[in-house]
Design an enzyme around this catalytic site. Structure first.
Site, PDB file in Angstrom:
ATOM      1  N   SER A  78       0.970   1.328  -0.174  1.00  0.00           N
ATOM      2  CA  SER A  78       0.423   0.761  -1.206  1.00  0.00           C
ATOM      3  C   SER A  78       0.953   1.986  -2.396  1.00  0.00           C
ATOM      4  CB  SER A  78      -1.055   0.319  -1.277  1.00  0.00           C
ATOM      5  OG  SER A  78      -1.455  -0.591  -0.376  1.00  0.00           O
TER       6      SER A  78
HETATM    7  C1  LIG Z   1      -0.702  -2.800   2.297  1.00  0.00           C
HETATM    8  S1  LIG Z   1      -0.421  -2.498   3.788  1.00  0.00           S
HETATM    9  C2  LIG Z   1      -1.439  -0.993   4.118  1.00  0.00           C
HETATM   10  C3  LIG Z   1      -1.018   0.096   3.346  1.00  0.00           C
HETATM   11  C4  LIG Z   1      -1.807   1.545   3.889  1.00  0.00           C
HETATM   12  N1  LIG Z   1      -3.296   1.305   3.694  1.00  0.00           N
HETATM   13  C5  LIG Z   1      -1.152   2.485   2.999  1.00  0.00           C
HETATM   14  O1  LIG Z   1      -1.014   2.484   1.726  1.00  0.00           O
HETATM   15  O2  LIG Z   1      -1.143   3.733   3.569  1.00  0.00           O
HETATM   16  C6  LIG Z   1      -1.344  -3.466   4.874  1.00  0.00           C
HETATM   17  C7  LIG Z   1      -1.252  -3.576   6.322  1.00  0.00           C
HETATM   18  O3  LIG Z   1      -2.607  -4.470   6.902  1.00  0.00           O
HETATM   19  C8  LIG Z   1      -2.081  -4.900   8.045  1.00  0.00           C
HETATM   20  N2  LIG Z   1      -2.930  -6.067   8.586  1.00  0.00           N
HETATM   21  C9  LIG Z   1      -2.798  -7.154   8.390  1.00  0.00           C
HETATM   22  N3  LIG Z   1      -3.674  -7.951   9.052  1.00  0.00           N
HETATM   23  C10 LIG Z   1      -4.365  -7.336   9.768  1.00  0.00           C
HETATM   24  C11 LIG Z   1      -5.455  -7.294  10.733  1.00  0.00           C
HETATM   25  N4  LIG Z   1      -5.998  -8.593  10.707  1.00  0.00           N
HETATM   26  N5  LIG Z   1      -6.001  -6.052  11.119  1.00  0.00           N
HETATM   27  C12 LIG Z   1      -5.316  -4.865  10.832  1.00  0.00           C
HETATM   28  N6  LIG Z   1      -4.324  -4.711  10.221  1.00  0.00           N
HETATM   29  C13 LIG Z   1      -3.744  -5.695   9.592  1.00  0.00           C
HETATM   30  C14 LIG Z   1      -0.461  -5.183   8.003  1.00  0.00           C
HETATM   31  O4  LIG Z   1       0.199  -5.122   9.237  1.00  0.00           O
HETATM   32  C15 LIG Z   1      -0.049  -3.834   6.935  1.00  0.00           C
HETATM   33  O5  LIG Z   1       0.619  -2.803   7.477  1.00  0.00           O
END
Ligand SMILES: C[S@@+](CC[C@H](N)C(=O)[O-])C[C@H]1O[C@@H](n2cnc3c(N)ncnc32)[C@H](O)[C@@H]1O
Length: 410
Positions: A78
């Site tokens: 992000s």
């Molecule tokens: C915007 S990214 C995270 C960015 C991170 N927090 C950072 O900026 O360092 C969102 C993540 O949520 C994960 N995601 C989506 N659905 C999910 C679920 N049900 N459980 C865990 N992770 C999930 C995706 O694989 C993705 O990598």
């Protein structure tokens, strides 16, 4: 590399981080010393070696790391501004145990910086490629108080609960009961919650079985996968490549797309409110007000080509609130005023009742301006099955599988 050039690179890197921290302070995104220090210290560029280093320190830059077969972004690191905003919403302190839902690496490292050696961060992602990347990054940068888990976070991380804070970094349409149960009473859940199409990162404080908002910020996040997947549905009104126009539905009534597609190509009916916004003022609170008050208000999604062709007067990636009634619709818009950098809010209607709908939308814009300008939406989340008499009496209720979300205004 010579010692001299290594030292030079180190200076450049530190300069990029210091500049980023300064930008975040100027934007008002980073306010507390712990959050500022985290951005000064975390070597975030190491998480995305494929991206130019300087870009990774741009406050607004989100590095997309995965896209699905339909071209939808499903994983990213992000943007620093968004990470800082959520960290401030979480009101973190040293020694806390924090769950991050959705991994990447840099945000877990930011959190680890703030909670310190006596704290613990658990970061969970559904995608093993993402957790591999995060694990490699955390190892390379030396953060030892972070546990990386590969799992669907629908069930939280029960083996590490309870948490002082849960920070969700993926768009959620619902709040599973485990998230609330794994949060200490009085703890905070920060979540990009989608409410009738609008996504806001909401800071929610646990009070028994309910969650009560303490801050709402505009944001955009990739959609949830797994058990909690619940994407908006697009009702297509115009399907020419590059000019697509559609309505994003999120629990809204099924629209008469044939009639609305016909309405779209009829001449527009405009109504103006007399209510103005400065160029840097956002529509975000107005849109929350409109979605609270009006029953059938999906979001109009239009590609830039639709605007260039004159099909729509406004286009925004987040979507534009659009009042729909049978064969007609009206969406919020703005026009320039005589004053420099001030815009008047109005509405553009199409179809047999387009003028009436545009006037209805404008009436609601005036009500917001008169009674609620400066106010913030108040959001509460209750478990599904909570009886009506425990919910706020007025406002909007959004029914999800696990929860009943309410939006009210002061
Ligand atoms: C915007 S990214 C995270 C960015 C991170 N927090 C950072 O900026 O360092 C969102 C993540 O949520 C994960 N995601 C989506 N659905 C999910 C679920 N049900 N459980 C865990 N992770 C999930 C995706 O694989 C993705 O990598």
């Amino acid at each position: 590399m010579t010692n001299e050039s290594t030292r030079e690179q180190g200076r450049t890197e530190q300069q990029l981080r210091d500049d980023l921290a300064q930008k975040l302070i100027e934007f008002g995104a980073a306010r507390s010393p712990g959050v500022v220090t985290a951005f000064r210290n975390v070597r975030r560029h190491l998480a995305t070696p494929e991206v130019d280093m300087a870009r990774t320190y741009d406050a607004e830059f989100a590095a997309i790391t995965k896209t699905d077969e339909h071209g939808v972004d499903i994983s990213s690191v992000s943007a620093p501004r968004v990470q800082a905003m959520q960290m401030e919403q979480a009101d973190l302190a040293p020694g806390m145990t924090v769950l991050e839902i959705g991994s990447g690496g840099p945000n877990a490292a930011n959190l680890a910086e703030v909670v310190g050696e006596n704290g613990h961060v658990v970061t969970v992602d559904i995608d093993p490629e993402v957790t591999d990347r995060a694990t490699r990054f955390l190892k390379a940068t030396g953060y030892q108080n972070v546990t990386v888990l590969t799992a669907d976070a629908e069930h939280g991380a029960p083996e590490h609960a309870p948490f002082d804070r849960i920070i969700v970094t993926v768009q959620a349409a619902d709040i599973p009961p485990e998230w609330t149960a794994q949060l200490k009473d009085g703890g905070r859940l920060v979540v990009p919650l989608r409410m009738r199409g609008l996504t806001r990162t909401v800071a929610l404080v646990r009070d028994g079985d309910r969650l009560v908002s303490d801050g709402v910020e505009l944001c955009g996040f990739v959609p949830m996968q797994g058990l909690g997947e619940n994407r908006v549905r697009l009702a297509v009104l115009h399907d020419v490549e590059g000019e697509e126009v559609g309505l994003r539905l999120d629990g809204h009534p099924e629209p008469d797309t044939d009639a609305l597609a016909k309405a779209l190509i009829t001449p527009p009916n405009k109504a103006w409110s007399g209510v103005t916004l400065g160029g840097s003022e956002s529509n975000e609170h107005l849109d929350m007000w409109l979605t609270t008050e009006l029953d059938n208000l999906p979001l109009l999604a239009a590609k830039p080509g639709a605007r260039q062709r004159g099909l729509v007067a406004s286009a925004s990636p987040l979507g534009i609130p659009t009042l729909v009634d049978g064969d007609s619709f009206a969406y919020r818009t703005v026009r320039a005023t005589d004053e420099d950098d001030r815009y008047e809010l109005g509405a553009i209607g199409h179809g047999p009742h387009g003028q009436q709908l545009a006037e209805r939308l404008v009436e609601e814009i005036r009500t917001w301006d008169r009674d609620h300008r400066g106010d913030r939406a108040h959001i509460e989340v209750y478990p599904a099955g909570t009886p009506d008499d425990r919910l706020p009496a007025d406002g909007r209720r959004i029914e999800r599988r696990h929860s009943r979300v309410t939006i009210t205004w002061p």
